[in-house]
Design a protein around this motif. Structure first.
Motif, PDB file in Angstrom:
ATOM      1  N   ARG A  55     -17.625   1.639 -13.062  1.00  0.00           N
ATOM      2  CA  ARG A  55     -16.720   2.753 -12.814  1.00  0.00           C
ATOM      3  C   ARG A  55     -15.266   2.412 -13.149  1.00  0.00           C
ATOM      4  O   ARG A  55     -14.861   1.251 -13.151  1.00  0.00           O
ATOM      5  N   VAL A  56     -14.509   3.444 -13.420  1.00  0.00           N
ATOM      6  CA  VAL A  56     -13.080   3.308 -13.680  1.00  0.00           C
ATOM      7  C   VAL A  56     -12.387   2.990 -12.361  1.00  0.00           C
ATOM      8  O   VAL A  56     -12.671   3.604 -11.327  1.00  0.00           O
ATOM      9  N   ASP A  57     -11.486   2.010 -12.374  1.00  0.00           N
ATOM     10  CA  ASP A  57     -10.761   1.673 -11.154  1.00  0.00           C
ATOM     11  C   ASP A  57      -9.254   1.678 -11.416  1.00  0.00           C
ATOM     12  O   ASP A  57      -8.812   1.874 -12.555  1.00  0.00           O
ATOM     13  N   PRO A  58      -8.431   1.493 -10.375  1.00  0.00           N
ATOM     14  CA  PRO A  58      -6.970   1.572 -10.549  1.00  0.00           C
ATOM     15  C   PRO A  58      -6.418   0.622 -11.605  1.00  0.00           C
ATOM     16  O   PRO A  58      -5.404   0.935 -12.254  1.00  0.00           O
ATOM     17  N   LYS A  59      -7.033  -0.540 -11.793  1.00  0.00           N
ATOM     18  CA  LYS A  59      -6.556  -1.467 -12.825  1.00  0.00           C
ATOM     19  C   LYS A  59      -6.605  -0.829 -14.210  1.00  0.00           C
ATOM     20  O   LYS A  59      -5.761  -1.108 -15.065  1.00  0.00           O
ATOM     21  N   ASP A  60      -7.611   0.018 -14.418  1.00  0.00           N
ATOM     22  CA  ASP A  60      -7.757   0.655 -15.720  1.00  0.00           C
ATOM     23  C   ASP A  60      -6.674   1.704 -15.949  1.00  0.00           C
ATOM     24  O   ASP A  60      -6.208   1.889 -17.072  1.00  0.00           O
ATOM     25  N   SER A  61      -6.264   2.368 -14.874  1.00  0.00           N
ATOM     26  CA  SER A  61      -5.156   3.312 -14.983  1.00  0.00           C
ATOM     27  C   SER A  61      -3.874   2.580 -15.356  1.00  0.00           C
ATOM     28  O   SER A  61      -3.080   3.056 -16.176  1.00  0.00           O
ATOM     29  N   GLU A  62      -3.669   1.414 -14.754  1.00  0.00           N
ATOM     30  CA  GLU A  62      -2.488   0.617 -15.068  1.00  0.00           C
ATOM     31  C   GLU A  62      -2.508   0.168 -16.528  1.00  0.00           C
ATOM     32  O   GLU A  62      -1.485   0.234 -17.225  1.00  0.00           O
ATOM     33  N   THR A  63      -3.666  -0.277 -16.995  1.00  0.00           N
ATOM     34  CA  THR A  63      -3.789  -0.711 -18.391  1.00  0.00           C
ATOM     35  C   THR A  63      -3.483   0.439 -19.338  1.00  0.00           C
ATOM     36  O   THR A  63      -2.748   0.281 -20.318  1.00  0.00           O
ATOM     37  N   ALA A  64      -4.040   1.609 -19.032  1.00  0.00           N
ATOM     38  CA  ALA A  64      -3.843   2.765 -19.917  1.00  0.00           C
ATOM     39  C   ALA A  64      -2.381   3.208 -19.955  1.00  0.00           C
ATOM     40  O   ALA A  64      -1.908   3.697 -20.983  1.00  0.00           O
ATOM     41  N   GLY A  65      -1.675   3.021 -18.855  1.00  0.00           N
ATOM     42  CA  GLY A  65      -0.292   3.461 -18.796  1.00  0.00           C
ATOM     43  C   GLY A  65       0.717   2.411 -19.194  1.00  0.00           C
ATOM     44  O   GLY A  65       1.923   2.690 -19.237  1.00  0.00           O
ATOM     45  N   SER A  66       0.237   1.211 -19.498  1.00  0.00           N
ATOM     46  CA  SER A  66       1.146   0.093 -19.766  1.00  0.00           C
ATOM     47  C   SER A  66       1.518  -0.065 -21.231  1.00  0.00           C
ATOM     48  O   SER A  66       2.341  -0.904 -21.578  1.00  0.00           O
ATOM     49  N   GLY A  67       0.871   0.692 -22.108  1.00  0.00           N
ATOM     50  CA  GLY A  67       1.141   0.549 -23.528  1.00  0.00           C
ATOM     51  C   GLY A  67       0.326  -0.532 -24.200  1.00  0.00           C
ATOM     52  O   GLY A  67       0.550  -0.844 -25.376  1.00  0.00           O
ATOM     53  N   GLN A  68      -0.650  -1.135 -23.473  1.00  0.00           N
ATOM     54  CA  GLN A  68      -1.473  -2.196 -24.055  1.00  0.00           C
ATOM     55  C   GLN A  68      -2.472  -1.660 -25.079  1.00  0.00           C
ATOM     56  O   GLN A  68      -2.920  -2.407 -25.949  1.00  0.00           O
ATOM     57  N   ALA A  98      -8.511   9.217 -21.357  1.00  0.00           N
ATOM     58  CA  ALA A  98      -9.292   8.530 -22.385  1.00  0.00           C
ATOM     59  C   ALA A  98      -8.954   7.044 -22.388  1.00  0.00           C
ATOM     60  O   ALA A  98      -9.837   6.190 -22.564  1.00  0.00           O
ATOM     61  N   GLY A  99      -7.676   6.719 -22.197  1.00  0.00           N
ATOM     62  CA  GLY A  99      -7.266   5.316 -22.131  1.00  0.00           C
ATOM     63  C   GLY A  99      -7.854   4.606 -20.932  1.00  0.00           C
ATOM     64  O   GLY A  99      -8.252   3.437 -21.028  1.00  0.00           O
ATOM     65  N   GLU A 100      -7.921   5.281 -19.800  1.00  0.00           N
ATOM     66  CA  GLU A 100      -8.498   4.680 -18.595  1.00  0.00           C
ATOM     67  C   GLU A 100      -9.978   4.366 -18.789  1.00  0.00           C
ATOM     68  O   GLU A 100     -10.461   3.299 -18.381  1.00  0.00           O
ATOM     69  N   ILE A 101     -10.684   5.289 -19.416  1.00  0.00           N
ATOM     70  CA  ILE A 101     -12.120   5.076 -19.663  1.00  0.00           C
ATOM     71  C   ILE A 101     -12.324   3.929 -20.642  1.00  0.00           C
ATOM     72  O   ILE A 101     -13.204   3.072 -20.451  1.00  0.00           O
ATOM     73  N   LEU A 102     -11.522   3.889 -21.694  1.00  0.00           N
ATOM     74  CA  LEU A 102     -11.616   2.791 -22.653  1.00  0.00           C
ATOM     75  C   LEU A 102     -11.280   1.466 -21.990  1.00  0.00           C
ATOM     76  O   LEU A 102     -11.976   0.463 -22.209  1.00  0.00           O
ATOM     77  N   ALA A 103     -10.249   1.434 -21.167  1.00  0.00           N
ATOM     78  CA  ALA A 103      -9.865   0.203 -20.461  1.00  0.00           C
ATOM     79  C   ALA A 103     -11.000  -0.262 -19.546  1.00  0.00           C
ATOM     80  O   ALA A 103     -11.275  -1.466 -19.447  1.00  0.00           O
ATOM     81  N   ALA A 104     -11.661   0.679 -18.876  1.00  0.00           N
ATOM     82  CA  ALA A 104     -12.788   0.321 -18.006  1.00  0.00           C
ATOM     83  C   ALA A 104     -13.923  -0.287 -18.813  1.00  0.00           C
ATOM     84  O   ALA A 104     -14.546  -1.277 -18.389  1.00  0.00           O
ATOM     85  N   ALA A 105     -14.212   0.301 -19.971  1.00  0.00           N
ATOM     86  CA  ALA A 105     -15.281  -0.219 -20.820  1.00  0.00           C
ATOM     87  C   ALA A 105     -14.975  -1.649 -21.264  1.00  0.00           C
ATOM     88  O   ALA A 105     -15.844  -2.531 -21.189  1.00  0.00           O
ATOM     89  N   LEU A 106     -13.754  -1.885 -21.706  1.00  0.00           N
ATOM     90  CA  LEU A 106     -13.362  -3.226 -22.151  1.00  0.00           C
ATOM     91  C   LEU A 106     -13.437  -4.225 -21.003  1.00  0.00           C
ATOM     92  O   LEU A 106     -13.938  -5.352 -21.164  1.00  0.00           O
TER      93      LEU A 106
END
Length: 235
Positions: A55-68, A98-106
């Motif tokens: 599942r997507v978690d808060p870390k993935d939201s941070e990754t998606a919003g960080s410009g990584q 979409a970035g959060e989901i991708l970050a979770a997958a990675l």
């Protein structure tokens, strides 16, 4: 706890977003997929054959919003998810989701297999939403990923008894013999990949992705997706 729907009235179960990845490689007799055989004691998908993910978690939201993540990739992914709940709050938030989901997958692939995938290796494949009546519900976004020659996943998740490469045909033969179990989204996403035949064709596929809201009576079958199960954005 069971993954089967219950008949008893119960409070609404929240739907959590999740990511799952079909990790692929070309073999001598067709493509192979990396799968996990989950522990029988797990409280979700116990004993099932699944793909790496979670599942997507808060870390993935941070990754998606960080410009990584490359914004061109997340924008493309958002466009591919246009007929899913990624767009339930409109275009303004779709790329972030979409970035959060991708970050979770990675992240999940790294945690469960040790693989460090490049975001450009992941391609949107399918979206399935757990129907009402189940004790846990997920809005799951499936990706396909082709590995480079020097990339090799390992088994390092405590949620599975083992992880290994498998030929899709052998998985379905074992399913028919009752030697393993796969939920319908796993079966259907793999069958769709088999129809294309090669890793190259699978990765290049750009068919429209529309959310699937499966009938719970078919949750462990490979029945084709019916028109009545296809959802609309925000449904």
């Amino acid at each position: 706890m069971t993954t089967l729907p219950t008949n008893d009235p119960a409070p609404a179960v929240p739907i959590r977003r999740a990511a799952s990845v079909l990790i692929l490689r070309e073999g001598a007799e067709g493509f192979e997929v990396f799968v996990q055989h989950r522990e029988a004691t797990m409280d979700f998908a116990a004993g099932m054959v699944v793909y790496p993910g979670g599942r997507v978690d808060p870390k993935d939201s941070e990754t998606a919003g960080s410009g990584q993540l490359d914004p061109m990739i997340t924008r493309t992914h958002a466009e591919r998810w246009a007929r899913t709940s990624v767009w339930d709050q409109g275009e303004a938030s779709a790329q972030q989701k979409a970035g959060e989901i991708l970050a979770a997958a990675l992240r999940e692939v790294f945690e469960e297999t040790g693989l460090v995938l490049d975001p450009g290796q992941l391609f949107p494949w399918a979206n399935w939403v757990t129907p009402e009546g189940f004790p846990r519900r997920f809005d799951t976004y499936f990706f396909v990923a082709a590995l480079a020659a020097d990339q090799e996943p390992v088994h390092q998740t405590t949620e599975a008894v083992r992880s290994d490469w498998a030929k899709p045909q052998e998985l379905f033969a074992a399913l028919e013999r009752g030697e393993l179990k796969m939920m319908r989204p796993t079966q259907r996403t793999l069958l769709d990949a088999m129809e294309l035949g090669t890793v190259q064709a699978i990765i290049a596929n750009d068919a429209v992705i529309t959310a699937v809201h499966p009938d719970p009576r078919d949750s462990h079958s490979a029945h084709p997706v019916r028109a009545s199960e296809i959802g609309t954005p925000g449904s």
